[in-house]
Design an enzyme around this catalytic site. Sequence first.
Site, PDB file in Angstrom:
ATOM      1  N   ASP A 135       0.869  -1.172   0.000  1.00 10.48           N
ATOM      2  CA  ASP A 135       0.000   0.000   0.000  1.00 10.48           C
ATOM      3  C   ASP A 135       0.909   1.226   0.000  1.00 10.48           C
ATOM      4  OD1 ASP A 135      -2.587   1.312   0.316  1.00 10.48           O
ATOM      5  OD2 ASP A 135      -1.862   1.873   2.310  1.00 10.48           O
ATOM      6  N   GLU A 193      -0.896  -1.276  -5.693  1.00 10.63           N
ATOM      7  CA  GLU A 193      -2.091  -0.649  -6.229  1.00 10.63           C
ATOM      8  C   GLU A 193      -1.711   0.132  -7.486  1.00 10.63           C
ATOM      9  OE1 GLU A 193      -3.494   2.460  -3.544  1.00 10.63           O
ATOM     10  OE2 GLU A 193      -1.624   2.289  -2.446  1.00 10.63           O
ATOM     11  N   ASP A 204      -3.549   1.137   6.973  1.00 11.63           N
ATOM     12  CA  ASP A 204      -2.610   0.872   5.879  1.00 11.63           C
ATOM     13  C   ASP A 204      -2.239  -0.601   5.740  1.00 11.63           C
ATOM     14  OD1 ASP A 204      -2.594   3.616   5.426  1.00 11.63           O
ATOM     15  OD2 ASP A 204      -0.974   3.925   6.881  1.00 11.63           O
TER      16      ASP A 204
END
Length: 391
Positions: free
Chosen positions: A204, A288, A371
């Site tokens: 992340d 991501e 997170d």
Amino acid sequence: MIKFNHSGDKMKIYKAYKFRLYPNKIQQELINKTLGSTRFIYNTMLYEKEKLYKENKMTKQKFDCIKELPLLKQTYPWLMEVDSMALSTTIFDLGNAFKNFHRTKNYPKYKDKYSKNSYRTNYIKNIYKNKVYENIKLDIINKTITLPKLKNMKIRGYRKTKEIKGRIINATISKETNKYYVSVLYEQEIKEKNIIPKTIVGIDLGVKDLVITSFGEKYENKKYITKYENKIKNLQKWLSKKEKYSKNYYKIKNKIKETYKKLKNARNYTIHKITKEIVSANDLIITETIQIKKLIEKKEMSKYLSDASLSEIIRQLEYKSKWQNKHFYQIDTYYPSSQICSHCNNKNKELKDLNKRKWTCSKCNNENDRDINAAINIMWEGLINNTKLFT
Ligand SMILES: [Zn+2]
């Protein structure tokens, strides 16, 4: 710079190695002359292209321009003194600038003394009567380079010389504040192996912590980076208050340029360390997808700067993975990694305040670190989409 090119199970990697170049007085003169000549060719061809278009609505292709080179050399004999390959490469660059213009909307600009001062020349190999002739030769052991028309020069700078292998594609010679550099582009061929991933990590990306892994590790954004980012933001604010094109306006503009350079160096150092660690420890790396917004308003500056860091992290993770024969995957932009509870898979739609560092799942009551939870979800999502790697 690293680029990839796949064909079958073979992959070609392009990597540039930059050295400080030590030309003698005569060589310096010739380099300066070549820089001036390529600039002259670029501007002349740009002018001719524009003229033809204005008068006849016709576009001039790069091969038409190349054909005109001999004529130009007759008119301006000093063009014959410099590396002719550098001149034709310039024409190709102009062609590419026009090609990119359709995509980026950056119209090719005329070059002046203050533009990027560099020229490129392509590698040529000839075999004549069993003798090999090469126009670019890099001697790593003796630390010298041979370049067209320039002959031998001392080089210094790149330490990991064992890395340098493959075949030379081209060399870019540049001048920055009276120092000379050469960047040599190599092509390497590596065979792709299909390794079955044993270690998998989800990543992340954030602002305070740049990288958070599904293992729970956090890599924070270093203070000195934030310091430079803030400085740029403040300078931008000042700049907007100054009268355009005034003396102070340029002074601040230069300061911004300088600070950007410092920021880039500091950021690269930190990011290289992080990405190196992650890639060497894992076989499948899942991140991501972040969308980089163009800088529209000054107040979006901080968003723009942090996006730049994040996209650099992704870029490095991707090429380092390929470099080391690891797998890299990016999940869909719209995957709601921060709303799903990694403990029970429930989607917490009511979760809106994304600034909260911790939140409790409405279904299983698990307390999730924002997170780390997202990183775990990213890992699972990537895993589901890559099951073929495990067979
Ligand atoms: Zn839950």
